[in-house]
Write a protein that holds these residues in place. Structure first.
Motif, short mmCIF file in Angstrom:
data_model
loop_
_atom_site.label_atom_id
_atom_site.label_comp_id
_atom_site.label_asym_id
_atom_site.label_seq_id
_atom_site.Cartn_x
_atom_site.Cartn_y
_atom_site.Cartn_z
N PRO A 164 -58.84 14.77 11.89
CA PRO A 164 -57.40 15.04 11.74
C PRO A 164 -57.11 16.34 10.98
O PRO A 164 -56.01 16.88 11.09
CB PRO A 164 -56.89 13.83 10.95
N ARG A 165 -58.09 16.82 10.23
CA ARG A 165 -57.88 18.04 9.43
C ARG A 165 -58.34 19.30 10.16
O ARG A 165 -58.10 20.41 9.68
CB ARG A 165 -58.66 17.93 8.12
N THR A 166 -59.04 19.14 11.27
CA THR A 166 -59.58 20.29 11.99
C THR A 166 -58.53 20.84 12.94
O THR A 166 -58.11 20.17 13.89
CB THR A 166 -60.85 19.90 12.77
N VAL A 167 -58.10 22.06 12.69
CA VAL A 167 -57.01 22.67 13.47
C VAL A 167 -57.43 22.88 14.92
O VAL A 167 -56.69 22.57 15.85
CB VAL A 167 -56.59 24.01 12.83
N ASN A 168 -58.63 23.42 15.13
CA ASN A 168 -59.14 23.68 16.48
C ASN A 168 -60.16 22.61 16.86
O ASN A 168 -61.30 22.89 17.21
CB ASN A 168 -59.76 25.07 16.56
N LEU A 169 -59.71 21.34 16.80
CA LEU A 169 -60.61 20.20 16.97
C LEU A 169 -61.34 20.23 18.32
O LEU A 169 -62.56 20.03 18.37
CB LEU A 169 -59.83 18.90 16.83
#
Length: 273
Positions: A164-169
């Protein structure tokens, strides 16, 4: 060989003869008998006899063939035992006195990389060690996912982990899956193959667009304290290991991909001091 094919292969009964092992590794490396024989400086006819069990290879020949096939050290021991020889490569825990200098080298690299985060993990991506800059990036994550040793890849993909914290998941996880897939093909490790399929089951969105043509590396963009930190990473391994533990150890070092991230990491390190 696809991960699916590797899984099917791993689920079959394990080869019991050295020739079966050699044939599987040769096919995995997509080499003909003629190619491998040329690389190992033996006749294709003799190699054929070894694979079919009509000839018994010497210890030196087993090791030579394994080297040409780039067989992992752990599996080279399997080949030797299948051929009737004792294992050649030890596997010691990192706490073993014989690995003291290697352990010190790992600690030195991790410490010297501060204020940037760095970590070391084993062949199944379980955390072995990390520098002090990793912990702040994991604040707030449930302890259930951070039990020792925790799996670095599962943490990246888990909806209660870094996902959930990874912008470019989508982009980052696709990159990690590609790396893991290459490991599965190179090693045929059943645990890695299982990990690969487990990670594919997580609800990760598909990549929406190709990587920008002016990009130099796939970034890892992480939300932290209301801002976005951007990293690129490099992977280090021991160059000439003869111990299984060292041969399977990797160090992942993260570097700031922009000036804002570099400055923020310096501030975090200063606050921790």
């Amino acid at each position: 060989m696809s991960a699916h094919a590797s899984t099917a292969q791993a689920e079959r009964s394990q080869p019991v003869h050295i020739g079966d092992h050699l044939r599987e590794w040769r096919q995995r490396r997509r080499m003909s008998q003629l190619d491998l024989a040329g690389e190992a400086e033996i006749s294709a006819r003799h190699l054929s006899f070894v694979e079919t069990g009509r000839a018994a290879p010497s210890r030196d020949m087993v090791l030579r063939l394994a080297e040409r096939l780039d067989v992992p050290l752990r599996e080279r021991n399997v080949l030797l035992v299948a051929a009737g020889f004792a294992p050649a490569f030890p596997q010691r825990p990192l706490e073993d006195p014989a690995l003291k200098s290697a352990r010190q080298a790992i600690d030195l690299v991790l410490k010297a990389h501060e204020p940037n985060p760095a970590l070391a993990y084993d062949r199944h991506w379980n955390l072995v060690s990390a520098n002090r800059m990793v912990a702040p990036l994991l604040e707030g994550i449930t302890e259930r996912l951070l039990g020792q040793p925790f799996n670095v890849l599962r943490l990246a993909f888990h909806p209660e982990g870094l996902a959930p914290r990874t912008v470019n998941l989508a982009e980052w996880c696709a990159h990690l899956l590609e790396r893991l897939h290459r490991q599965c093909e190179a090693t045929a490790d059943p645990e890695l193959i299982k990990l690969y399929h487990d990670l594919k089951s997580y609800p990760i969105p598909a990549r929406s667009a190709p990587l920008s043509s002016d990009a130099v590396a796939i970034p890892f963009k992480l939300r932290h304290d209301g801002e976005i930190l951007s990293f690129f990473s490099t992977t280090m391994v021991f160059g000439t290991p003869v111990d299984i533990t060292l041969s399977e150890l990797a160090l992942e070092t993260f570097f700031p991909a922009d000036e804002r991230t570099a400055e923020r990491l310096k501030q975090m390190a200063a606050a921790m001091s």
